[in-house]
Design a protein around this motif. Structure first.
Motif, PDB file in Angstrom:
ATOM      1  N   GLU A 132       0.845  -1.197   0.000  1.00  0.00           N
ATOM      2  CA  GLU A 132       0.000   0.000   0.000  1.00  0.00           C
ATOM      3  C   GLU A 132       0.882   1.248   0.000  1.00  0.00           C
ATOM      4  O   GLU A 132       1.835   1.352   0.783  1.00  0.00           O
ATOM      5  N   PHE A 133       0.604   2.187  -0.919  1.00  0.00           N
ATOM      6  CA  PHE A 133       1.385   3.433  -0.913  1.00  0.00           C
ATOM      7  C   PHE A 133       0.509   4.673  -0.686  1.00  0.00           C
ATOM      8  O   PHE A 133       1.025   5.778  -0.478  1.00  0.00           O
ATOM      9  N   ALA A 134      -0.806   4.482  -0.768  1.00  0.00           N
ATOM     10  CA  ALA A 134      -1.667   5.654  -0.542  1.00  0.00           C
ATOM     11  C   ALA A 134      -2.986   5.162   0.046  1.00  0.00           C
ATOM     12  O   ALA A 134      -3.467   4.073  -0.315  1.00  0.00           O
ATOM     13  N   SER A 135      -3.542   5.942   0.925  1.00  0.00           N
ATOM     14  CA  SER A 135      -4.839   5.612   1.519  1.00  0.00           C
ATOM     15  C   SER A 135      -5.520   6.924   1.883  1.00  0.00           C
ATOM     16  O   SER A 135      -4.945   7.751   2.606  1.00  0.00           O
ATOM     17  N   PHE A 136      -6.688   7.157   1.287  1.00  0.00           N
ATOM     18  CA  PHE A 136      -7.400   8.383   1.638  1.00  0.00           C
ATOM     19  C   PHE A 136      -8.900   8.200   1.420  1.00  0.00           C
ATOM     20  O   PHE A 136      -9.330   7.343   0.649  1.00  0.00           O
ATOM     21  N   GLY A 137      -9.630   9.003   2.164  1.00  0.00           N
ATOM     22  CA  GLY A 137     -11.090   8.953   2.072  1.00  0.00           C
ATOM     23  C   GLY A 137     -11.611  10.027   1.133  1.00  0.00           C
ATOM     24  O   GLY A 137     -10.948  11.051   0.918  1.00  0.00           O
ATOM     25  N   THR A 138     -12.780   9.753   0.546  1.00  0.00           N
ATOM     26  CA  THR A 138     -13.430  10.724  -0.351  1.00  0.00           C
ATOM     27  C   THR A 138     -14.895  10.847   0.043  1.00  0.00           C
ATOM     28  O   THR A 138     -15.558   9.845   0.319  1.00  0.00           O
ATOM     29  N   ARG A 139     -15.365  12.090   0.110  1.00  0.00           N
ATOM     30  CA  ARG A 139     -16.826  12.322   0.190  1.00  0.00           C
ATOM     31  C   ARG A 139     -17.259  12.758  -1.203  1.00  0.00           C
ATOM     32  O   ARG A 139     -16.654  13.656  -1.792  1.00  0.00           O
ATOM     33  N   ARG A 140     -18.232  12.081  -1.762  1.00  0.00           N
ATOM     34  CA  ARG A 140     -18.583  12.295  -3.184  1.00  0.00           C
ATOM     35  C   ARG A 140     -20.076  12.598  -3.321  1.00  0.00           C
ATOM     36  O   ARG A 140     -20.913  11.927  -2.738  1.00  0.00           O
ATOM     37  N   ARG A 141     -20.394  13.610  -4.122  1.00  0.00           N
ATOM     38  CA  ARG A 141     -21.781  13.836  -4.558  1.00  0.00           C
ATOM     39  C   ARG A 141     -21.777  13.608  -6.063  1.00  0.00           C
ATOM     40  O   ARG A 141     -20.958  14.205  -6.775  1.00  0.00           O
ATOM     41  N   SER A 142     -22.662  12.728  -6.522  1.00  0.00           N
ATOM     42  CA  SER A 142     -22.671  12.373  -7.944  1.00  0.00           C
ATOM     43  C   SER A 142     -23.968  12.826  -8.602  1.00  0.00           C
ATOM     44  O   SER A 142     -25.053  12.681  -8.041  1.00  0.00           O
ATOM     45  N   TYR A 143     -23.826  13.398  -9.781  1.00  0.00           N
ATOM     46  CA  TYR A 143     -24.973  13.809 -10.598  1.00  0.00           C
ATOM     47  C   TYR A 143     -24.959  13.004 -11.888  1.00  0.00           C
ATOM     48  O   TYR A 143     -23.890  12.593 -12.357  1.00  0.00           O
ATOM     49  N   ARG A 144     -26.142  12.815 -12.453  1.00  0.00           N
ATOM     50  CA  ARG A 144     -26.267  12.143 -13.743  1.00  0.00           C
ATOM     51  C   ARG A 144     -26.961  13.077 -14.713  1.00  0.00           C
ATOM     52  O   ARG A 144     -27.912  13.770 -14.361  1.00  0.00           O
ATOM     53  N   LEU A 145     -26.425  13.146 -15.941  1.00  0.00           N
ATOM     54  CA  LEU A 145     -27.081  13.935 -16.990  1.00  0.00           C
ATOM     55  C   LEU A 145     -26.933  13.141 -18.288  1.00  0.00           C
ATOM     56  O   LEU A 145     -25.825  13.035 -18.821  1.00  0.00           O
ATOM     57  N   GLY A 146     -28.027  12.542 -18.723  1.00  0.00           N
ATOM     58  CA  GLY A 146     -27.962  11.665 -19.893  1.00  0.00           C
ATOM     59  C   GLY A 146     -26.998  10.528 -19.576  1.00  0.00           C
ATOM     60  O   GLY A 146     -27.053   9.929 -18.503  1.00  0.00           O
TER      61      GLY A 146
END
Ligand SMILES: Cc1ncc(C[n+]2csc(CCOP(=O)(O)OP(=O)(O)OP(=O)(O)O)c2C)c(N)n1
Ligand SMILES: [Mg+2]
Length: 240
Positions: A132-146
């Motif tokens: 393992e060389f990297a570990s990080f968390g992400t908070r994501r908001r996803s939108y869909r358009l077509g």
């Protein structure tokens, strides 16, 4: 597509008006999520220096993002702009999820024959001495358009980045997908004139500078300008 799908992505820096602009364009909020990614490589960085990104994504499992295999006898019409030469206007990666495809591609890059015990990714990770060389968390908001997706990400190390993404099943579909992706990014008021680094580039620049330098030398990452420091309002402008 048995070997995963091809992802065409263009990054941008979201602004305070981005979500309103998405809704005005007819996009729908597809969901909010939080996840942690752990990335792996050999001690001498052979995977990432070959632009192969093996990760274990919390809630999704093992995934390998790698340059699409050139179809037999041609480049598949991947437009220059989407080519991986930095600075890339957009990036085009295959996203492999089947253990057999991941292990096969890892062994191909590392030039080793797959061992029978490597029918699942963890076995290959141990057998190939991937660490393992990297570990990080992400908070994501996803939108869909077509057929497009827009991800607004806030990384837990204090960096926000967004991306417009299209998934296609074959290389021949990449040029049209790229145009759609860039068109939506323009409609969001982001012309792509300045290159926006991905989370990994910023993470490595801040936390693994020698790894970052090695990837600059290998031409895998472009020398991105270091984004504003932690706590800057750009970082705060991530997903609300
Ligand atoms: C602009 C740019 N981005 C990434 C790379 C290479 N690279 C570095 S890390 C990496 C793997 C992570 O890809 P990225 O899209 O940056 O992260 P994320 O959005 O969390 O993954 P997703 O949810 O989209 O699958 C790649 C391909 C590159 N050469 N240039
Ligand atoms: Mg992405």
């Amino acid at each position: 597509m048995p070997w995963g799908s091809i992802e065409v992505e263009a990054k941008f820096t979201a602004g305070p008006d981005t979500e309103a602009r998405l809704v005005a364009l007819g996009a729908a909020l597809a969901g909010s999520s939080s996840f942690r990614d752990l990335y792996y490589d050999t001690p001498d960085l052979r995977l990432t220096r070959a632009d192969h990104w093996l990760r274990l994504r919390q809630g999704a499992g093992w995934e390998l993002k790698c340059p699409p295999e050139p179809p037999a006898g041609g480049t598949g019409g991947v437009p220059e702009a989407a080519a991986q030469e930095p600075p890339a206007v957009a990036t085009t990666y295959q996203e492999l999820t089947s253990p057999r495809a991941i292990v096969g591609r890892l062994c191909g890059v590392l030039g080793v024959a797959p061992a029978p015990a490597w029918d699942q990714v963890p076995g290959a990770v141990a057998g190939l001495d991937l660490q393992e060389f990297a570990s990080f968390g992400t908070r994501r908001r996803s939108y869909r358009l077509g057929g497009l997706r827009v991800d607004l990400d806030q990384a837990d190390f204090g960096y926000a980045v967004a991306e417009v993404e299209a998934l296609v099943g074959a290389q021949e579909e990449v040029p049209a997908a790229l145009e759609e992706v860039l068109q939506l990014r323009r409609a969001l008021g982001r012309d792509g004139a300045t290159r926006v680094p991905g989370k990994m580039s910023v993470y490595l620049q801040r936390h693994r500078p020698r790894h970052y330098e090695a990837l600059l030398r290998a031409g895998v990452l472009a020398g991105d300008p270091e984004p504003p420091p932690h706590g800057d309002d750009t970082a705060k402008r991530g997903p609300s």
